[in-house]
Design an enzyme around this catalytic site. Structure first.
Site, PDB file in Angstrom:
ATOM      1  N   THR A 144       0.941  -1.070   0.202  1.00 30.93           N
ATOM      2  CA  THR A 144      -0.042   0.146   0.110  1.00 30.93           C
ATOM      3  C   THR A 144       0.627   0.909  -0.205  1.00 30.93           C
ATOM      4  O   THR A 144       2.006   1.556   0.095  1.00 30.93           O
ATOM      5  CB  THR A 144      -0.698  -0.332   1.457  1.00 30.93           C
ATOM      6  OG1 THR A 144      -0.106   0.516   2.523  1.00 30.93           O
ATOM      7  CG2 THR A 144      -1.544  -1.773   1.361  1.00 30.93           C
ATOM      8  N   CYS A 145       0.524   2.253   0.140  1.00 29.30           N
ATOM      9  CA  CYS A 145       0.958   3.607  -0.184  1.00 29.30           C
ATOM     10  C   CYS A 145       1.165   4.708   1.221  1.00 29.30           C
ATOM     11  O   CYS A 145       1.618   6.039   1.010  1.00 29.30           O
ATOM     12  CB  CYS A 145       0.101   4.400  -1.097  1.00 29.30           C
ATOM     13  SG  CYS A 145       0.493   4.206  -2.785  1.00 29.30           S
ATOM     14  N   ASP A 146       1.032   3.405   2.430  1.00 28.48           N
ATOM     15  CA  ASP A 146       1.102   3.785   3.206  1.00 28.48           C
ATOM     16  C   ASP A 146       2.697   3.685   3.985  1.00 28.48           C
ATOM     17  O   ASP A 146       3.076   2.271   4.160  1.00 28.48           O
ATOM     18  CB  ASP A 146       0.255   3.546   4.392  1.00 28.48           C
ATOM     19  CG  ASP A 146       0.473   4.309   5.920  1.00 28.48           C
ATOM     20  OD1 ASP A 146       1.624   5.062   6.539  1.00 28.48           O
ATOM     21  OD2 ASP A 146      -0.961   4.887   6.026  1.00 28.48           O
ATOM     22  N   SER A 147       3.613   4.824   4.160  1.00 22.15           N
ATOM     23  CA  SER A 147       5.188   4.613   4.830  1.00 22.15           C
ATOM     24  C   SER A 147       4.894   3.842   5.809  1.00 22.15           C
ATOM     25  O   SER A 147       5.664   3.219   5.929  1.00 22.15           O
ATOM     26  CB  SER A 147       5.726   6.255   4.753  1.00 22.15           C
ATOM     27  OG  SER A 147       5.306   6.813   5.672  1.00 22.15           O
ATOM     28  N   ASN A 186      -6.619   1.479   0.035  1.00 22.31           N
ATOM     29  CA  ASN A 186      -5.822   1.940  -1.345  1.00 22.31           C
ATOM     30  C   ASN A 186      -6.435   0.839  -2.912  1.00 22.31           C
ATOM     31  O   ASN A 186      -6.076   0.351  -4.308  1.00 22.31           O
ATOM     32  CB  ASN A 186      -4.341   0.938  -1.858  1.00 22.31           C
ATOM     33  CG  ASN A 186      -3.150   2.254  -1.651  1.00 22.31           C
ATOM     34  OD1 ASN A 186      -2.372   1.733  -1.068  1.00 22.31           O
ATOM     35  ND2 ASN A 186      -4.106   3.377  -1.699  1.00 22.31           N
TER      36      ASN A 186
END
Ligand SMILES: *Cc1c(COP(=O)(O)O)cnc(C)c1O
Length: 376
Positions: A323-326, A366
């Site tokens: 996903t695009c969460d760090s 996402n």
């Protein structure tokens, strides 16, 4: 690993991550608990894996259920459990939910303060209550902090209050922390429970039950003691602290009941480095913290991961989700050793993932769908 799961995965192809759960393992685990603690009733903690197949199997085997919400209660009833086999074990309940549970026949509730006792007295009059006492969870890989329970001295007041309001002050509960690898942790908790029993007796209240909670581990990377070792340690501790007046006991296994019954198959999406001469590679899977592996939070639970390249030379890897969460990084502080030859597109198996995975998966972060479960 379960041959049934291995064969199933060999015969089917999945483009998305999937958790396959072997019901035979759940049955074996239930029977092992029943054998190791023959005088103790088993209340399966539904939250660990509420799949209808799991609940029906356990209901048929005679298990009782620990539920935390009206929804979980309805699932247990739908699986065939009668209300007398269900405990509302969450200490944090809306009064309206207590009333609904009471309407559905529930008569056993957890409390850890006077305000909760008052809700039960109003919405579920005459029910049995047990008071949860704090337990520090030392030695557990997934400890439970101070969110639930009260100090033992306060538990006596809480139970006395319940008694005065016409409820049945039934007993004491604790939870020694999830993934508790030390069977002796029940000893200290039982010493505390027996003190609450004595202090209540001094006030004319006879308690009957000790709820020994969950905490029974499943095997991840490190070895864990057998259920029988827990059974023996608990029985000795009961003897030590209650003598020949051993109370009625229940356990609430979650992880220990279903953890080793499930395996997630995931796929390597990307293998990369942050600079040419970096000695740590980044391996991105199609599953991460938001796809069901939430227990990698703080790198608490370290799963065993099998790859098709096992046996090849290993290299430390940071393991991350898609996903695009760090925040969606699973192992970084302590990198994970994986084969250097691991490639994009390889399928990997994440073992011991039958508990606390499917229900922790995000609905559609996402756009990724929640973790699929197949029960065999
Ligand atoms: C979550 C929970 C359990 C199950 O714990 P495990 O460590 O998975 O065995 C048992 N009892 C209560 C009250 C819980 O909240």
């Amino acid at each position: 690993m379960s041959d049934r799961i291995r064969n199933y995965l060999a015969a089917h192809r999945f483009d998305e991550p999937v958790m396959v759960l072997d019901l035979n393992r759940v049955r074996d685990n239930y029977l092992a608990f029943a054998k190791a603690l023959p005088d103790t009733r088993v209340f399966y903690a539904v939250k660990a894996n509420p799949a209808p197949e799991v609940l029906s199997l356990l209901a048929d085997l005679g298990s009782c259920f620990d539920i935390a919400s009206v929804q979980e209660l309805q699932m247990a009833l739908a699986a065939g459990a009668t209300p007398d086999r269900i405990s509302f074990g969450n200490t944090i309940k809306k009064e309206a939910d207590v009333a609904r549970a009471y309407g559905l026949g529930i008569r056993l509730f957890a409390v850890d303060c006077v305000a909760e006792v008052e809700k039960i007295a109003r919405a579920a009059p005459g029910s049995k209550v047990f008071c949860r006492v704090l337990c520090d969870g030392a030695g557990a890989e997934w400890p439970l902090s101070r969110k639930f329970g009260c100090e033992p001295q306060m538990a006596v007041d809480v139970l006395e209050h319940a008694h005065r309001l016409g409820l049945i002050a039934h007993g004491v509960s604790f939870h020694v922390g999830s993934q508790q690898r030390n069977p002796n942790m029940w000893n200290e908790a039982l010493a505390m429970a027996s003190k609450v029993f004595r202090d209540c007796a001094d006030r004319g209240i006879t308690l009957a039950m000790v709820n020994l909670g969950g905490g029974f581990p499943t095997k991840y990377l490190k070895a864990v003691p057998k259920v029988q070792a827990y059974g023996n340690a608990i029985f000795e501790a009961l003897r030590r602290h209650f003598g020949n007046r051993i109370p009625e006991t229940i356990i609430e296994p979650g992880r220990g009941m279903v953890g080793n019954a499930g395996i997630i198959q995931a796929e390597v999406v990307l293998v990369s480095k942050k600079r040419e001469d970096d000695d740590v590679r980044w391996v991105y899977l199609d599953i991460g913290k938001f796809g069901g592996l939430a227990e990698t939070m703080d790198e608490s639970i370290r799963y065993a991961i099998k790859t098709p390249r096992d046996g090849a030379a290993l290299e430390p890897c940071v393991l991350a989700g898609p996903t695009c969460d760090s925040m969606d990084v699973m192992y970084e502080k302590e990198p994970y050793m994986l084969p250097i030859s691991l490639e994009i597109g390889d399928k990997v198996l994440i073992e011991g993932t039958g508990a606390y995975t499917t229900t922790y998966a995000a609905v559609a972060f996402n756009g990724f769908p929640p973790l699929r479960q197949i029960v065999i």
